[in-house]
Design a protein around this motif. Structure first.
Motif, short mmCIF file in Angstrom:
data_model
loop_
_atom_site.label_atom_id
_atom_site.label_comp_id
_atom_site.label_asym_id
_atom_site.label_seq_id
_atom_site.Cartn_x
_atom_site.Cartn_y
_atom_site.Cartn_z
N GLU A 137 5.92 -24.44 15.05
CA GLU A 137 5.91 -25.38 16.16
C GLU A 137 4.99 -26.58 15.92
OE1 GLU A 137 4.91 -23.22 19.69
OE2 GLU A 137 6.45 -21.70 19.30
N ASP A 138 3.96 -26.40 15.09
CA ASP A 138 2.92 -27.43 14.95
C ASP A 138 2.67 -27.81 13.49
OD1 ASP A 138 2.21 -27.31 17.83
OD2 ASP A 138 1.51 -25.30 17.30
N SER A 139 3.73 -27.89 12.69
CA SER A 139 3.56 -28.11 11.25
C SER A 139 2.83 -29.41 10.93
CB SER A 139 4.89 -28.04 10.52
OG SER A 139 5.77 -29.05 11.00
N GLU A 140 3.11 -30.48 11.66
CA GLU A 140 2.44 -31.77 11.38
C GLU A 140 0.94 -31.68 11.63
OE1 GLU A 140 3.75 -34.42 9.76
OE2 GLU A 140 5.47 -33.07 9.57
N LYS A 141 0.54 -31.01 12.69
CA LYS A 141 -0.89 -30.83 12.99
C LYS A 141 -1.55 -29.98 11.91
CE LYS A 141 -4.63 -31.19 15.38
NZ LYS A 141 -5.38 -32.44 15.37
N ILE A 142 -0.86 -28.94 11.48
CA ILE A 142 -1.42 -28.07 10.44
C ILE A 142 -1.63 -28.84 9.15
CG2 ILE A 142 -0.93 -26.06 8.99
CD1 ILE A 142 0.30 -24.77 11.53
N LYS A 143 -0.72 -29.73 8.80
CA LYS A 143 -0.87 -30.54 7.58
C LYS A 143 -2.15 -31.37 7.62
CE LYS A 143 4.05 -30.85 6.64
NZ LYS A 143 5.23 -31.72 6.63
N GLU A 144 -2.54 -31.79 8.82
CA GLU A 144 -3.79 -32.55 8.96
C GLU A 144 -5.01 -31.66 8.76
OE1 GLU A 144 -3.91 -34.34 12.83
OE2 GLU A 144 -1.93 -35.25 12.59
N LEU A 145 -4.87 -30.38 9.06
CA LEU A 145 -6.00 -29.46 9.08
C LEU A 145 -6.27 -28.76 7.76
CD1 LEU A 145 -5.27 -27.76 12.52
CD2 LEU A 145 -7.03 -29.48 12.02
N ILE A 146 -5.28 -28.69 6.88
CA ILE A 146 -5.44 -27.92 5.65
C ILE A 146 -5.52 -28.83 4.43
CG2 ILE A 146 -4.31 -25.89 6.63
CD1 ILE A 146 -1.83 -26.57 4.96
N GLY A 147 -6.19 -28.34 3.42
CA GLY A 147 -6.23 -28.96 2.11
C GLY A 147 -5.83 -27.91 1.09
N VAL A 148 -4.93 -28.26 0.20
CA VAL A 148 -4.38 -27.29 -0.73
C VAL A 148 -4.60 -27.75 -2.16
CG1 VAL A 148 -2.27 -26.09 -1.47
CG2 VAL A 148 -2.62 -26.64 0.95
N VAL A 149 -5.12 -26.85 -2.99
CA VAL A 149 -5.20 -27.07 -4.43
C VAL A 149 -4.15 -26.17 -5.05
CG1 VAL A 149 -6.63 -26.99 -6.50
CG2 VAL A 149 -7.67 -27.55 -4.29
N PRO A 150 -3.03 -26.75 -5.50
CA PRO A 150 -1.97 -25.89 -6.05
C PRO A 150 -2.38 -25.21 -7.35
CG PRO A 150 -1.40 -28.22 -6.27
CD PRO A 150 -2.70 -28.16 -5.54
N GLN A 151 -1.67 -24.14 -7.64
CA GLN A 151 -1.94 -23.37 -8.86
C GLN A 151 -1.72 -24.22 -10.11
OE1 GLN A 151 0.11 -19.65 -8.79
NE2 GLN A 151 -0.21 -19.24 -10.93
N HIS A 152 -0.66 -25.02 -10.08
CA HIS A 152 -0.32 -25.85 -11.24
C HIS A 152 -0.77 -27.28 -10.99
CE1 HIS A 152 1.94 -22.53 -12.89
NE2 HIS A 152 2.53 -22.39 -11.71
N MET A 153 -1.12 -27.97 -12.05
CA MET A 153 -1.59 -29.35 -11.94
C MET A 153 -0.51 -30.23 -11.34
SD MET A 153 -4.66 -29.60 -13.06
CE MET A 153 -5.81 -28.60 -13.98
N SER A 154 -0.89 -31.05 -10.38
CA SER A 154 0.07 -31.94 -9.74
C SER A 154 -0.43 -33.38 -9.74
CB SER A 154 0.36 -31.47 -8.31
OG SER A 154 -0.83 -31.47 -7.56
N LEU A 155 -1.20 -33.72 -10.74
CA LEU A 155 -1.70 -35.09 -10.87
C LEU A 155 -0.63 -35.97 -11.49
CD1 LEU A 155 -5.17 -34.36 -12.51
CD2 LEU A 155 -4.72 -34.85 -10.12
N ASP A 156 -0.68 -37.26 -11.15
CA ASP A 156 0.13 -38.23 -11.88
C ASP A 156 -0.70 -38.65 -13.08
OD1 ASP A 156 1.34 -40.57 -12.91
OD2 ASP A 156 2.30 -40.92 -10.96
N GLN A 157 -0.29 -38.21 -14.25
CA GLN A 157 -1.05 -38.42 -15.48
C GLN A 157 -1.15 -39.90 -15.88
OE1 GLN A 157 -2.36 -35.80 -17.60
NE2 GLN A 157 -1.85 -34.29 -16.06
N ASP A 158 -0.23 -40.73 -15.34
CA ASP A 158 -0.25 -42.16 -15.66
C ASP A 158 -1.16 -42.95 -14.74
OD1 ASP A 158 1.55 -41.97 -17.81
OD2 ASP A 158 3.26 -41.97 -16.43
N LEU A 159 -1.71 -42.29 -13.73
CA LEU A 159 -2.65 -42.94 -12.82
C LEU A 159 -4.08 -42.54 -13.18
CD1 LEU A 159 -0.91 -42.41 -9.35
CD2 LEU A 159 -0.75 -44.39 -10.87
#
Length: 153
Positions: free
Chosen positions: A67-89
């Motif tokens: 019901e509140d997915s947008e609010k939850i996105k504001e509240l959480i910070g996630v470090v994924p298991q696999h690297m998700s950096l843009d290597q060109d930045l």
């Protein structure tokens, strides 16, 4: 902070998560441990809105994940298991991209917050290097910084 009741997730006939009950209080440090195939990653994917549950309830800071997915996105910070950096930045550019994804604007002190994060993760001196030049540990620290940039609860 996190309340899970009777969480179940199936993939066709295979049960990946079988009725988990879990309560994590604010300030508590928690580790989710178990053998391969126990449902740890699936549970985290559900809590971080990356996968749908079949049944049960999941609440983050009192908000329901459906019901509140947008609010939850504001509240959480996630470090994924696999690297998700843009290597060109650069490290700084990766943080700017993350700030924009969280709708942070410079009037809210985006540049200052990015500099605070770069200091916190000890990458200020390498902020303008392409992230592909970072060591594995530096990349992981940058990803932690990206997860903390918007000040998750």
């Amino acid at each position: 902070m996190i309340n899970i009741e009777n969480l179940t997730k199936r993939f066709d006939e295979r049960i990946a998560v079988a009725g988990i009950d879990l309560e994590i209080k604010s300030g508590e440090i928690f580790g989710l441990l178990g053998p391969n195939g126990a449902g740890k990653t699936t549970t985290v994917r559900i809590m971080t809105l990356l996968s749908k549950k079949n049944s049960g309830s999941v609440r983050i800071c009192g908000y329901d994940i459906e019901e509140d997915s947008e609010k939850i996105k504001e509240l959480i910070g996630v470090v994924p298991q696999h690297m998700s950096l843009d290597q060109d930045l650069t490290g700084r550019e990766n943080l700017i991209l993350q700030a924009r994804l969280h709708h942070l604007k410079d009037k809210e002190g985006m540049k200052q917050r990015i500099n605070e994060i770069l200091d916190f993760v000890e990458l200020a001196d390498r902020a303008d290097d392409k992230s592909r030049k970072y060591s594995g540990g530096m990349k992981r620290r940058l990803m932690i910084g990206m997860a903390l940039l918007h000040k998750p609860k």
